[in-house]
Design an enzyme around this catalytic site. Structure first.
Site, PDB file in Angstrom:
ATOM      1  CD  GLU A  52      -7.229  -7.760   3.299  1.00  0.00           C
ATOM      2  OE1 GLU A  52      -8.274  -7.453   3.892  1.00  0.00           O
ATOM      3  OE2 GLU A  52      -6.661  -6.988   2.481  1.00  0.00           O
ATOM      4  CB  SER A 105      -1.602  -7.262  -4.392  1.00  0.00           C
ATOM      5  OG  SER A 105      -2.138  -6.327  -3.463  1.00  0.00           O
ATOM      6  CG  PHE A 152       7.616   4.543  -7.818  1.00  0.00           C
ATOM      7  CD1 PHE A 152       7.419   3.850  -9.006  1.00  0.00           C
ATOM      8  CD2 PHE A 152       8.706   4.195  -7.040  1.00  0.00           C
ATOM      9  CE1 PHE A 152       8.282   2.854  -9.413  1.00  0.00           C
ATOM     10  CE2 PHE A 152       9.589   3.196  -7.436  1.00  0.00           C
ATOM     11  CZ  PHE A 152       9.369   2.519  -8.630  1.00  0.00           C
ATOM     12  CB  THR A 203      -1.061   0.733  -8.951  1.00  0.00           C
ATOM     13  OG1 THR A 203      -0.481   0.437  -7.684  1.00  0.00           O
ATOM     14  CG2 THR A 203      -2.443   0.117  -9.018  1.00  0.00           C
ATOM     15  CD  GLU A 216       3.280   3.487  -0.921  1.00  0.00           C
ATOM     16  OE1 GLU A 216       3.846   2.481  -1.387  1.00  0.00           O
ATOM     17  OE2 GLU A 216       3.350   4.609  -1.442  1.00  0.00           O
ATOM     18  NE  ARG A 222     -22.811  15.872  24.958  1.00  0.00           N
ATOM     19  CZ  ARG A 222     -23.929  16.306  24.420  1.00  0.00           C
ATOM     20  NH1 ARG A 222     -24.095  17.612  24.180  1.00  0.00           N
ATOM     21  NH2 ARG A 222     -24.887  15.473  24.086  1.00  0.00           N
TER      22      ARG A 222
END
Length: 385
Positions: free
Chosen positions: A365, A128, A119, A122, A361, A266
């Site tokens: 923020e 955004s 899709f 951008t 996606e 370990r």
């Protein structure tokens, strides 16, 4: 919500696990060095994985979103990049199922059992902020002429042959009511591949740019109504976000498994590392984050299957999951010490892969703002204090 998988889902999960361990895991180094491997997609198509989201009427398995989430999580345990290719593919398929005419579905969905979709939203100057998009579609007697440049397309250039393109069709209108989605493939005369990004993580999934120069698309390949494109784009993001959460769960699971195997072998200060309290704190953090992520992603997928409001949950799945995946990978690297910083050990790539989830996606923020706005300004009962 039933937290137990059905017998059919359990059988599918075992099949996915076996396939991933046999076909994908041995090629980790090859994928890290060379990137996307088309033959792996072909093999996934051969066993029906690529077409899991395609309705049965068009040759696919027609599985629900809970099952899709489960499959992505299982594949991501072995290679998040390979799982990422299916996330982008299934997100696009969902839009065809919801918004496509019967003619569009018949034309494109059968191909989606073997070929990948992506899709294109951008652009180089538009992430955004959709208001800065520049790709246009102008209607002519023969269809629509698309012109523009799409960037950071998951599956772009190397993997996808079929593209959903968001383009401006009514520049005089506001952003939310001026875009339309069109479908075309990479054989369109006006289609040109651009660069492939050389990302540090998610090496199994190509991300690239495309150019459209008078790419003619017939009106029958317009998805949805004219100027309905932003609605479709928003819906696609919410479909993708719980699948992104599933990717995050797979990374956390891999980090936990690698860490447990390491500390049980370990030795340090006269005993196994697994007895050290500081190590237990990190293991506890990874385990809690993984458990919470699984609860969130399956709730989001279940709500999507019930066709009820799920935007808050899908956004949370992606945001919380990506945060916990990065923390889990960092914990694993610390547990491994200097070895964790070495490419010879199986944890540093988890950090590189997890970081990608905070961009794809929806930026981290932006999703924080979306969740805050839901809590502050939507009247859903569960948000009321």
């Amino acid at each position: 919500m039933d937290f137990k998988f059905t017998d059919e889902q359990e059988l599918l999960r075992k099949m996915i696990q076996k396939f991933a361990e046999k076909e994908i895991a041995p090629r980790y180094e090859e994928i890290e060095k060379e990137g996307y491997q088309q033959d792996l997609t072909n093999k996934m198509a051969d066993v029906g994985i690529v077409g899991i989201a395609v309705p049965e009427a068009y040759g696919g398995a027609g599985y629900d979103f809970v099952t899709q989430t489960m499959v992505i999580a299982e594949l991501a345990k072995v290679n998040p990049g390979v799982a990422f290719t299916l996330e982008a593919h299934w997100k696009a398929i969902d839009q065809l199922v919801i918004y496509g005419s019967e003619e569009i579905k018949a034309r494109w969905l059968p191909r989606a059992n073997r070929e990948l979709f992506t899709f294109g939203q951008t652009e180089p100057a538009s992430g955004s902020d959709a208001s800065t998009q520049q790709t246009t579609a102008v209607q002519t007697p023969d269809g629509w002429l698309l012109n523009g440049n799409k960037a950071f397309l998951t599956n772009g250039v190397k993997a996808a042959s079929m593209y959903l393109i968001l383009a401006i069709t009514s520049p005089e209108k506001d952003t939310e009511h001026s875009r339309t989605v069109f479908i075309l493939d990479n054989q369109n005369p006006g289609f040109e591949n651009g660069r492939v990004e050389d990302f540090v993580g998610m090496r199994g999934c190509p991300v690239g740019d495309i150019y459209l120069s008078d790419a003619l698309v017939p009106d029958i390949d317009r998805l949805g109504d004219i100027d309905q494109g932003m609605e479709i784009g928003h819906n696609a993001h919410h479909t993708a976000r719980f699948l992104m959460g599933a990717l995050a769960a797979g990374i956390q699971d891999a980090a936990l498994k690698a860490s447990i195997n390491y500390i049980q072998e370990r030795e340090l200060f006269g005993g196994k590392m697994s007895h050290l309290d500081g190590i237990k704190f990190r293991i506890s953090d990874i385990a809690m984050g993984l458990h919470a992520t699984k609860l969130i992603i399956y709730q989001a997928a279940w709500l999507r299957d019930q066709e009820v409001d799920h935007k808050m949950e899908t956004t949370t799945a992606k945001l919380f999951g990506s945060d916990q995946a990065l923390k889990a990978a960092n914990h694993a690297m610390q547990i491994f010490g200097a070895y964790g910083y070495s490419k010879e050990y199986p944890v540093e790539h988890l950090w590189r892969d997890a970081k990608a989830l905070q961009y794809a996606e929806g930026a981290y923020e932006k999703l924080q703002l979306d969740i805050a706005n839901s809590v502050l300004f939507e009247s859903r009962e569960e948000f009321m204090l």
